[in-house]
Design an enzyme around this catalytic site. Structure first.
Site, PDB file in Angstrom:
ATOM      1  N   ARG A 171     -16.996 208.788 120.230  1.00  0.00           N
ATOM      2  CA  ARG A 171     -16.387 208.902 118.907  1.00  0.00           C
ATOM      3  C   ARG A 171     -16.697 210.257 118.278  1.00  0.00           C
ATOM      4  O   ARG A 171     -15.834 210.891 117.692  1.00  0.00           O
ATOM      5  CB  ARG A 171     -16.891 207.785 117.989  1.00  0.00           C
ATOM      6  CG  ARG A 171     -16.100 206.507 118.084  1.00  0.00           C
ATOM      7  CD  ARG A 171     -16.718 205.522 119.024  1.00  0.00           C
ATOM      8  NE  ARG A 171     -16.057 204.211 118.968  1.00  0.00           N
ATOM      9  CZ  ARG A 171     -16.665 203.090 119.291  1.00  0.00           C
ATOM     10  NH1 ARG A 171     -17.930 203.093 119.674  1.00  0.00           N
ATOM     11  NH2 ARG A 171     -16.020 201.945 119.247  1.00  0.00           N
ATOM     12  N   ASP A 200     -14.454 205.847 125.334  1.00  0.00           N
ATOM     13  CA  ASP A 200     -13.980 204.797 124.441  1.00  0.00           C
ATOM     14  C   ASP A 200     -12.540 205.131 124.085  1.00  0.00           C
ATOM     15  O   ASP A 200     -11.973 206.088 124.623  1.00  0.00           O
ATOM     16  CB  ASP A 200     -14.858 204.686 123.183  1.00  0.00           C
ATOM     17  CG  ASP A 200     -14.903 203.265 122.638  1.00  0.00           C
ATOM     18  OD1 ASP A 200     -13.834 202.754 122.263  1.00  0.00           O
ATOM     19  OD2 ASP A 200     -15.988 202.669 122.597  1.00  0.00           O
ATOM     20  N   HIS A 262     -11.593 198.994 125.380  1.00  0.00           N
ATOM     21  CA  HIS A 262     -12.050 200.288 124.843  1.00  0.00           C
ATOM     22  C   HIS A 262     -11.671 201.425 125.794  1.00  0.00           C
ATOM     23  O   HIS A 262     -12.449 202.357 126.004  1.00  0.00           O
ATOM     24  CB  HIS A 262     -13.565 200.279 124.619  1.00  0.00           C
ATOM     25  CG  HIS A 262     -13.993 199.501 123.416  1.00  0.00           C
ATOM     26  ND1 HIS A 262     -14.038 200.027 122.154  1.00  0.00           N
ATOM     27  CD2 HIS A 262     -14.398 198.205 123.290  1.00  0.00           C
ATOM     28  CE1 HIS A 262     -14.452 199.105 121.293  1.00  0.00           C
ATOM     29  NE2 HIS A 262     -14.662 197.986 121.961  1.00  0.00           N
ATOM     30  N   ASP A 325     -16.999 194.966 126.510  1.00  0.00           N
ATOM     31  CA  ASP A 325     -16.964 194.319 125.194  1.00  0.00           C
ATOM     32  C   ASP A 325     -15.591 194.433 124.545  1.00  0.00           C
ATOM     33  O   ASP A 325     -14.812 195.340 124.846  1.00  0.00           O
ATOM     34  CB  ASP A 325     -18.018 194.931 124.273  1.00  0.00           C
ATOM     35  CG  ASP A 325     -17.775 196.411 124.027  1.00  0.00           C
ATOM     36  OD1 ASP A 325     -17.592 197.145 125.015  1.00  0.00           O
ATOM     37  OD2 ASP A 325     -17.755 196.840 122.860  1.00  0.00           O
ATOM     38  N   GLU A 326     -15.318 193.522 123.642  1.00  0.00           N
ATOM     39  CA  GLU A 326     -14.177 193.573 122.729  1.00  0.00           C
ATOM     40  C   GLU A 326     -12.860 193.912 123.433  1.00  0.00           C
ATOM     41  O   GLU A 326     -12.091 194.742 122.950  1.00  0.00           O
ATOM     42  CB  GLU A 326     -14.455 194.581 121.600  1.00  0.00           C
ATOM     43  CG  GLU A 326     -15.649 194.206 120.742  1.00  0.00           C
ATOM     44  CD  GLU A 326     -15.930 195.204 119.637  1.00  0.00           C
ATOM     45  OE1 GLU A 326     -16.368 194.780 118.559  1.00  0.00           O
ATOM     46  OE2 GLU A 326     -15.706 196.418 119.855  1.00  0.00           O
ATOM     47  N   TRP A 399     -25.587 192.152 121.941  1.00  0.00           N
ATOM     48  CA  TRP A 399     -25.472 193.063 120.798  1.00  0.00           C
ATOM     49  C   TRP A 399     -25.164 192.382 119.474  1.00  0.00           C
ATOM     50  O   TRP A 399     -25.525 192.905 118.417  1.00  0.00           O
ATOM     51  CB  TRP A 399     -24.437 194.145 121.085  1.00  0.00           C
ATOM     52  CG  TRP A 399     -23.008 193.703 121.181  1.00  0.00           C
ATOM     53  CD1 TRP A 399     -22.370 193.254 122.288  1.00  0.00           C
ATOM     54  CD2 TRP A 399     -22.031 193.703 120.136  1.00  0.00           C
ATOM     55  NE1 TRP A 399     -21.055 192.968 122.017  1.00  0.00           N
ATOM     56  CE2 TRP A 399     -20.813 193.234 120.702  1.00  0.00           C
ATOM     57  CE3 TRP A 399     -22.048 194.050 118.782  1.00  0.00           C
ATOM     58  CZ2 TRP A 399     -19.648 193.109 119.954  1.00  0.00           C
ATOM     59  CZ3 TRP A 399     -20.886 193.926 118.036  1.00  0.00           C
ATOM     60  CH2 TRP A 399     -19.704 193.465 118.622  1.00  0.00           C
ATOM     61  N   TYR A 425     -28.611 197.824 115.041  1.00  0.00           N
ATOM     62  CA  TYR A 425     -27.414 198.642 114.925  1.00  0.00           C
ATOM     63  C   TYR A 425     -27.711 199.738 113.901  1.00  0.00           C
ATOM     64  O   TYR A 425     -27.783 199.484 112.697  1.00  0.00           O
ATOM     65  CB  TYR A 425     -26.235 197.780 114.470  1.00  0.00           C
ATOM     66  CG  TYR A 425     -24.952 198.542 114.291  1.00  0.00           C
ATOM     67  CD1 TYR A 425     -24.420 199.293 115.331  1.00  0.00           C
ATOM     68  CD2 TYR A 425     -24.270 198.514 113.083  1.00  0.00           C
ATOM     69  CE1 TYR A 425     -23.240 199.991 115.168  1.00  0.00           C
ATOM     70  CE2 TYR A 425     -23.079 199.205 112.915  1.00  0.00           C
ATOM     71  CZ  TYR A 425     -22.569 199.939 113.963  1.00  0.00           C
ATOM     72  OH  TYR A 425     -21.406 200.638 113.810  1.00  0.00           O
ATOM     73  N   TRP A 473     -28.864 201.135 118.786  1.00  0.00           N
ATOM     74  CA  TRP A 473     -27.646 201.858 119.150  1.00  0.00           C
ATOM     75  C   TRP A 473     -26.896 202.339 117.915  1.00  0.00           C
ATOM     76  O   TRP A 473     -27.029 201.796 116.834  1.00  0.00           O
ATOM     77  CB  TRP A 473     -26.742 200.994 120.021  1.00  0.00           C
ATOM     78  CG  TRP A 473     -26.471 199.603 119.508  1.00  0.00           C
ATOM     79  CD1 TRP A 473     -27.360 198.576 119.401  1.00  0.00           C
ATOM     80  CD2 TRP A 473     -25.235 199.089 119.030  1.00  0.00           C
ATOM     81  NE1 TRP A 473     -26.756 197.458 118.897  1.00  0.00           N
ATOM     82  CE2 TRP A 473     -25.453 197.726 118.670  1.00  0.00           C
ATOM     83  CE3 TRP A 473     -23.958 199.619 118.896  1.00  0.00           C
ATOM     84  CZ2 TRP A 473     -24.438 196.915 118.162  1.00  0.00           C
ATOM     85  CZ3 TRP A 473     -22.942 198.808 118.397  1.00  0.00           C
ATOM     86  CH2 TRP A 473     -23.194 197.471 118.048  1.00  0.00           C
ATOM     87  N   GLU A 475     -22.997 204.431 116.666  1.00  0.00           N
ATOM     88  CA  GLU A 475     -21.649 204.774 117.118  1.00  0.00           C
ATOM     89  C   GLU A 475     -20.861 205.597 116.102  1.00  0.00           C
ATOM     90  O   GLU A 475     -19.910 206.270 116.473  1.00  0.00           O
ATOM     91  CB  GLU A 475     -20.857 203.513 117.482  1.00  0.00           C
ATOM     92  CG  GLU A 475     -20.642 202.549 116.331  1.00  0.00           C
ATOM     93  CD  GLU A 475     -19.831 201.320 116.733  1.00  0.00           C
ATOM     94  OE1 GLU A 475     -19.387 201.242 117.887  1.00  0.00           O
ATOM     95  OE2 GLU A 475     -19.650 200.436 115.881  1.00  0.00           O
TER      96      GLU A 475
END
Length: 759
Positions: A171, A200, A262, A325-326, A399, A425, A473, A475
């Protein structure tokens, strides 16, 4: 770098005028993370030019050089090697019984013994040795200090084998030098895994020889702000340099290549790897992306295998992170190739898993077989790799919380706890949203990280060995300065959580030791968080009587100082009382002070005595005058130049709110109308909008990202009708679209109660 040299000058100056023993932050033992066994004895060992180094059996020369070089850099002492010294000597010894990361230190007034079984263990012994010295040992230039080491006996080893930090370079990109800077701090804290989030939706950050299009198309992003982000990526030489530097600090660099979700950055140059076929654009935009790899297309697996083969050659770490993930599976539901694969695999919906979740499990298991079988690595992925069934040898990174991790550990899978719900986070705010920089939402206080327990209570004793460690972590960190602000000092708390047994942890003592560690960070040029003054959360303070009372606090109960004449507080500024009573308007500046004298960023609060602004005549009918202008408007100066092309009347904000805007076609909206307030007094307003004017007075201004960053301000109003103007700039701010959030404002009456939402 300018800040670094200011710190260096400051500490160089005080070191020349004060002995290090006189400094509060150097008093006592201040090791982070807290050792397993620490016995403080009488006496000290003085380090001098005549101190020698002794290597048992000729081993430990590389480790001894680390110690020798740092002492010379900070103090000017040039230690030499000697085989026969018994006094004034630092001995490096081998003890095969201490395990891979264990070490022992014994100090008396004649000699120091450092013992370990491995290079890693001795490296950690040296890190602890440095923390027994004054914080000024971290100086990059000689300060001519007198150095002495307190007499202690330490026996130490870590609680968990995996102690990590993730930095997202997809990012927002960080250079090799910026990452090296963080590695040096991680090593000091005995953290041993740097997880690099390399790909990502927002960017592909590593060159792949077989697919040069990845960095050609996806190392640069559209920001929709008349500029591009990038191109930013690592060459293979960059990675080799970084990995070698990390290896010298006994840190494994774990690469993450996202799959199957992602993955937009891979689909931009290769749209045929998606279900929809594209085309796609590389954008610096956060949020979910529905276009993911098509798992029914065998070319996807060929692509990933080729990419991971090159990745594995660059990163010698045991683990390879697959993401997982996601993954939005909407396109899989209608994709002929995905559904044909599901049919060939005879997949059927079950009470636990949809067909698409089982397709993800198939894809993850297939990649795991390649990673473990062909590449000889261990696959690790975010907790969603549990969906549809988990590959036998996969490691899970839990997570969202610890629940998925506990489930995986109970079935015999290794787990790394990276619980967002428990403060790990690091893009959550470290204090109140109103005073901290814009963040990703929610709070993660230093004590949250310190109190986190990676072993779930519900996990059976014989399964606890599968919780191999913990990781914090980040982001959303648009700059290196903000990255450090988010990382530190929370990674100090993480280090102690990961290394130290629960019964040895002590919050109050950790805070004492942290004061010393923060001085070390100063000398390394690290921008760490100091709790900001809270309590009063508005940007101004209004009073209508003879005086006003302000009360502040901060999350670690540190002392605060202030000025009322608009000048910047310094070490001579008065201490902030529990109740600050002011009788005149002023510019109040408040900041928090650490034991070393370092100050937090300054909060400026305009204290204003106001006469309530008079109400206007008329009837508040709730109608809103809306004007719209096309184009990019970045700040107040741009707003003033707007030429409105649409001029209309709407009945409420909801009639033309966030769902009417698309950040890809930026523009400006000005909403004008009236509100009717129920009583005379001081009102507090809040909004995410770029500007809010009440009674023709600017009360809200959000020039930067407004994500979870509502400004709050006060104004005195008479009971009755008052005008408002709300200015909304539709655009992308540091990866977040302003139109993702409601366009309106709220206000709190003088008597308190509930916030009142605008029309």
């Amino acid at each position: 770098m300018k800040r670094y040299f200011v710190y260096l000058f400051f500490y160089s100056f005080i070191s020349c005028h004060l002995s290090v023993e006189d400094k509060v932050y150097n008093s006592g033992i201040h090791i982070i993370p807290e050792p397993l066994q620490l016995e403080v004895r009488q006496g000290v060992f003085p380090v001098s030019n005549s101190t020698t180094l002794s290597l048992e059996n000729g081993d430990w020369e590389k480790e001894a050089s680390i110690l020798m070089n740092k002492l010379e850099e900070a103090s000017g002492y040039k230690l030499s090697f000697s085989d026969n010294s018994s006094n004034n000597c630092i001995r490096f010894k081998t003890n095969e019984n201490l395990g891979e990361e264990g070490y022992e230190i014994e100090v008396d007034d004649r000699q120091i013994s450092l013992s370990a079984a491995t290079e890693k263990g001795m490296f950690y012994a040296i890190q602890t040795f440095f923390q027994l010295l004054p914080a000024e040992i971290e100086s990059a230039k000689p300060l001519k200090m007198k150095l002495s080491v307190p007499a202690v006996k330490i026996a130490d080893h870590p609680r968990f084998s995996y102690r990590g930090v993730m930095i997202d370079v997809s990012r927002h990109f960080f250079t090799v030098e910026e990452l090296k800077k963080q590695i040096s701090v991680m090593a000091m804290l005995k953290l041993n895994r740097l997880h690099l989030h390399l790909t990502d939706n927002q960017g592909w950050r590593i060159a792949i020889d077989k697919y040069p299009q990845l960095v050609e198309y996806s190392a640069v992003q559209e920001t929709y702000n008349e500029e591009l982000y990038g191109p930013c990526y690592y060459t293979k030489e960059d990675i080799k340099e970084l990995v070698a530097y990390a290896d010298r600090h006994h840190i494994e660099v774990i690469p993450e290549i996202e799959f199957p979700g992602h993955s937009l950055s891979a689909l931009v140059p290769f749209p045929g790897l998606s279900c929809s076929g594209g085309p796609f654009k590389s954008e610096q935009v956060f949020g979910y992306e529905e276009n993911v790899f098509c798992v029914g297309n065998d070319s996807v697996f060929t692509f990933m295998e080729n990419v991971l083969t090159e990745i594995a050659e660059l990163f010698p770490a045991r683990y390879l992170h697959i993401g997982g993930d996601e993954c939005v599976k909407r396109y899989w539901q209608t994709c002929p190739r995905c559904q044909a694969l599901a049919k060939r695999l005879n997949l059927r919906p079950t009470p636990e898993h949809s067909v698409e979740e089982q397709l993800q499990s198939y894809a993850i298991k297939r990649m795991e077989r390649f990673i473990s079988g062909t590449l000889g690595k261990r696959m690790i992925g975010w907790e969603e790799i549990l969906e549809g069934g988990l590959p036998e040898d996969a490691t899970v990174m839990s997570w969202k919380g610890t629940e998925c991790g506990a489930k995986a550990a109970a079935t015999g899978h290794d787990v790394v706890m990276a619980s967002m719900a428990d403060g790990l986070y690091l893009c959550a705010a470290q204090g109140a949203d109103e005073v901290e920089p814009a963040a990703m939402g929610g709070q993660s206080y230093l004590k949250d990280v310190y109190d986190f327990e990676p072993l779930p209570k519900e996990l059976a004793p014989d399964k606890r060995k599968h919780v191999i460690g913990t990781q914090a972590w980040s982001e959303w960190t648009p700059s290196g300065e903000l990255l450090e602000y988010m990382l530190y000092p929370r990674t100090m708390a993480l280090a102690e959580t990961a290394w130290t047994t629960p019964e040895k942890k002590n919050w109050d003592d950790f805070l004492r030791r942290l004061e010393n560690m923060q001085v070390r960070l100063d000398l390394k040029g690290i921008n760490y968080h100091i709790p900001l003054p809270e309590g009063e959360l508005t940007t101004n303070k209004v009073f209508t009587g003879d005086s006003v009372v302000l009360q502040f606090k901060n999350s670690r109960s540190l002392p605060m100082i202030y000025t009322t004449d608009g000048s910047t507080p310094d070490m001579h500024a008065p201490s902030l009382p529990e109740r600050l009573v002011l009788h005149q308007p002023c510019t109040l500046k408040v900041c928090t002070k650490t034991a070393s004298g370092k100050l937090s960023p300054i909060r400026t609060i305009n204290v204003d005595k106001q006469t309530p602004r008079p109400a206007v005549d008329g009837i508040c009918n709730g109608r809103i005058h809306l004007r719209l202008a096309n184009g990019l408007f970045k700040d107040h100066n741009d707003f003033a130049k707007a030429v409105y092309e649409t001029d209309t009347i709407i009945n409420s904000f909801a009639a033309y709110n966030n769902n009417k805007f698309d950040f890809k076609t930026p523009g400006l909206a000005c909403y004008s109308g009236e509100i009717e307030v129920p009583e005379t007094g001081i009102y507090t307003f809040k909004s995410n909008a770029d500007e809010l004017w009440i009674a023709q007075r600017l009360v809200i201004c959000n020039p930067t990202s407004s994500r979870f960053y509502e400004q709050k301000t006060q104004i005195a109003l008479e009971k009755g009708i008052h005008s408002f103007d709300l200015v909304f700039s539709n655009r992308l701010k540091e990866g977040f679209a302003t139109c993702w959030y409601p366009i309106d404002f709220q206000y709190l009456p003088p008597s308190g109660g509930e916030w009142i939402k605008s029309n």
